[in-house]
Design an enzyme around this catalytic site. Structure first.
Site, PDB file in Angstrom:
ATOM      1  N   ASP A 121       0.826  -1.210   0.000  1.00 36.23           N
ATOM      2  CA  ASP A 121       0.000   0.000   0.000  1.00 36.23           C
ATOM      3  C   ASP A 121       0.865   1.267   0.000  1.00 36.23           C
ATOM      4  O   ASP A 121       1.953   1.286   0.579  1.00 36.23           O
ATOM      5  CB  ASP A 121      -0.904  -0.012   1.249  1.00 36.23           C
ATOM      6  CG  ASP A 121      -2.040   1.001   1.137  1.00 36.23           C
ATOM      7  OD1 ASP A 121      -2.364   1.427   0.012  1.00 36.23           O
ATOM      8  OD2 ASP A 121      -2.609   1.355   2.191  1.00 36.23           O
ATOM      9  N   HIS A 172       2.271   3.555  -9.161  1.00 32.27           N
ATOM     10  CA  HIS A 172       2.027   2.130  -9.410  1.00 32.27           C
ATOM     11  C   HIS A 172       3.214   1.509 -10.159  1.00 32.27           C
ATOM     12  O   HIS A 172       3.599   0.370  -9.899  1.00 32.27           O
ATOM     13  CB  HIS A 172       0.722   1.935 -10.182  1.00 32.27           C
ATOM     14  CG  HIS A 172      -0.499   2.352  -9.405  1.00 32.27           C
ATOM     15  ND1 HIS A 172      -0.703   1.968  -8.093  1.00 32.27           N
ATOM     16  CD2 HIS A 172      -1.570   3.121  -9.737  1.00 32.27           C
ATOM     17  CE1 HIS A 172      -1.864   2.484  -7.666  1.00 32.27           C
ATOM     18  NE2 HIS A 172      -2.394   3.190  -8.644  1.00 32.27           N
ATOM     19  N   LEU A 215      10.472 -20.782  -4.849  1.00 31.85           N
ATOM     20  CA  LEU A 215       9.618 -19.777  -4.200  1.00 31.85           C
ATOM     21  C   LEU A 215       8.210 -19.884  -4.769  1.00 31.85           C
ATOM     22  O   LEU A 215       8.015 -19.828  -5.984  1.00 31.85           O
ATOM     23  CB  LEU A 215      10.166 -18.362  -4.457  1.00 31.85           C
ATOM     24  CG  LEU A 215       9.255 -17.201  -4.012  1.00 31.85           C
ATOM     25  CD1 LEU A 215       9.060 -17.198  -2.493  1.00 31.85           C
ATOM     26  CD2 LEU A 215       9.817 -15.854  -4.466  1.00 31.85           C
TER      27      LEU A 215
HETATM   28  C1  IPE Z   1      -5.387  -2.597   0.057  1.00 29.38           C
HETATM   29  O1  IPE Z   1      -5.065  -1.263  -0.143  1.00 29.38           O
HETATM   30  C2  IPE Z   1      -5.337  -3.324  -1.236  1.00 29.38           C
HETATM   31  C3  IPE Z   1      -4.019  -3.450  -1.834  1.00 29.38           C
HETATM   32  C4  IPE Z   1      -2.901  -3.016  -1.334  1.00 29.38           C
HETATM   33  C5  IPE Z   1      -3.984  -4.134  -3.098  1.00 29.38           C
HETATM   34  P1  IPE Z   1      -6.203  -0.133  -0.310  1.00 29.38           P
HETATM   35  O2  IPE Z   1      -5.482   1.128  -0.515  1.00 29.38           O
HETATM   36  O3  IPE Z   1      -7.166  -0.555  -1.349  1.00 29.38           O
HETATM   37  O4  IPE Z   1      -6.921  -0.212   1.101  1.00 29.38           O
HETATM   38  P2  IPE Z   1      -7.785   0.865   1.883  1.00 29.38           P
HETATM   39  O5  IPE Z   1      -8.821   1.354   0.929  1.00 29.38           O
HETATM   40  O6  IPE Z   1      -6.863   1.963   2.299  1.00 29.38           O
HETATM   41  O7  IPE Z   1      -8.330   0.122   3.060  1.00 29.38           O
HETATM   42  C1  IPE Z   2      -1.590   0.357  -3.386  1.00 25.63           C
HETATM   43  O1  IPE Z   2      -1.401   1.726  -3.403  1.00 25.63           O
HETATM   44  C2  IPE Z   2      -1.906  -0.189  -4.750  1.00 25.63           C
HETATM   45  C3  IPE Z   2      -3.301  -0.607  -4.919  1.00 25.63           C
HETATM   46  C4  IPE Z   2      -4.207  -0.634  -3.990  1.00 25.63           C
HETATM   47  C5  IPE Z   2      -3.692  -1.012  -6.255  1.00 25.63           C
HETATM   48  P1  IPE Z   2      -2.613   2.769  -3.366  1.00 25.63           P
HETATM   49  O2  IPE Z   2      -3.012   3.062  -4.764  1.00 25.63           O
HETATM   50  O3  IPE Z   2      -3.681   2.267  -2.481  1.00 25.63           O
HETATM   51  O4  IPE Z   2      -1.890   4.017  -2.728  1.00 25.63           O
HETATM   52  P2  IPE Z   2      -2.468   4.989  -1.613  1.00 25.63           P
HETATM   53  O5  IPE Z   2      -2.933   4.142  -0.474  1.00 25.63           O
HETATM   54  O6  IPE Z   2      -3.576   5.747  -2.263  1.00 25.63           O
HETATM   55  O7  IPE Z   2      -1.300   5.858  -1.249  1.00 25.63           O
HETATM   56 MG    MG Z   3      -4.085   2.467  -0.507  1.00 27.56          MG
END
Ligand code: IPE
Ligand code: IPE
Ligand code: MG
Length: 252
Positions: free
Chosen positions: A30, A47, A141
């Site tokens: 995240d 990303h 792995l």
């Molecule tokens: C959780 O992250 C999902 C992934 C890392 C793939 P999100 O960014 O979607 O989660 P919330 O919305 O902060 O809970």
């Molecule tokens: C995690 O990063 C990737 C996915 C959930 C696809 P985020 O896109 O959730 O990044 P933040 O949480 O908004 O910083």
């Molecule tokens: Mg996120």
């Protein structure tokens, strides 16, 4: 200096036996969006940088002989994001599989995907299946990528299968146990995660491996996913090594 007292015991007396390293590490990757935002870049840049962190993490897992690594890349709920971001993410996924598969295969990595693969475009579904097939004989792995994955959806899907098996007389509800249920989850045959790491400072599971996380050790790191690397992985393993896992039993 004839009688210097021995002030240190032999190492084996004072250092407790290290617990076994985690067999299965799972990571909630995240913070890509915040990483990009902090640099004034579009979320897609975050990303992309996140995909580079995935590469480093796989290398770290290989270096530490972790046998199972599961990465949460896209949740069932992430489909709710703006259409542009969803299409950027699926395009990145398409590109990532094509560009990484040969090297993963050569490094003894077995790929699996968990989640609702059917929600992706047909060409992506085909390349996920092909990547699993190409690496099915690898054992160094076990890399599982959670895509369009949600823990509750997974549990409901398993419950549906169980209900069908009960209706057809294949399962007696009175004898249904955890192992029988777990065989219907996406993770059938996989060990439960010993350690779940979440980056970005958020302290929640966001629907990740709800059933499987029952006794996982949790580590929340204040690092955004694109900045995650070998040192963070090693730090998490060291933190895990100091934990006492009891599984409900009386402490030793
Ligand atoms: C959780 O992250 C999902 C992934 C890392 C793939 P999100 O960014 O979607 O989660 P919330 O919305 O902060 O809970
Ligand atoms: C995690 O990063 C990737 C996915 C959930 C696809 P985020 O896109 O959730 O990044 P933040 O949480 O908004 O910083
Ligand atoms: Mg996120």
């Amino acid at each position: 200096m004839s009688s210097t007292p021995a002030i240190t015991a032999p190492k084996s007396d004072i250092v407790p036996a290290a617990p076994p390293p985690p067999a299965h590490v799972a990571i909630i990757m995240d913070g890509n969006g915040r990483w990009a935002q902090a640099r004034g870049l579009p979320r897609l840049a975050g990303h992309r940088a996140g995909a580079r962190a995935v590469r480093r993490t796989i290398e770290a897992a290989l270096a530490h002989n972790v046998g199972w690594l599961t990465l949460y890349a896209f949740s069932s709920e992430n489909w709710r994001r703006p259409r542009d971001e969803v299409s950027d993410l699926t395009a990145l996924l398409r590109h990532y599989i094509k560009s990484e598969i040969a090297e993963l295969a050569a490094n003894g990595v077995r790929l699996r995907f968990i989640g609702e693969a059917g929600r992706f475009a047909p060409d992506i579904q085909a390349s996920l299946a092909e990547a699993e097939r190409m690496t099915a004989a690898n054992t160094r792995l076990n890399l599982t990528i959670a895509l369009s994955y949600g823990g509750r959806a997974e549990i409901i899907a398993a419950a549906r299968l169980i209900a069908g098996a009960v209706a057809s007389g294949e399962i007696d509800p009175a004898t249904l146990d955890e192992a029988e249920f777990a065989r219907r989850l996406f993770t059938a045959g996989m060990p439960d995660p010993d350690l779940i790491i979440r980056t970005s400072g958020e302290r929640r599971l966001s629907n990740f491996l709800l059933w499987q996380a029952a006794y996982a050790e949790l580590i929340f790191l204040n690092v955004l996913w694109p900045d995650f690397g070998a040192a963070h992985f090693a730090e998490a393993l060291a933190d895990y090594a100091g934990r006492e896992r009891r599984f409900g039993a009386r402490p030793a």
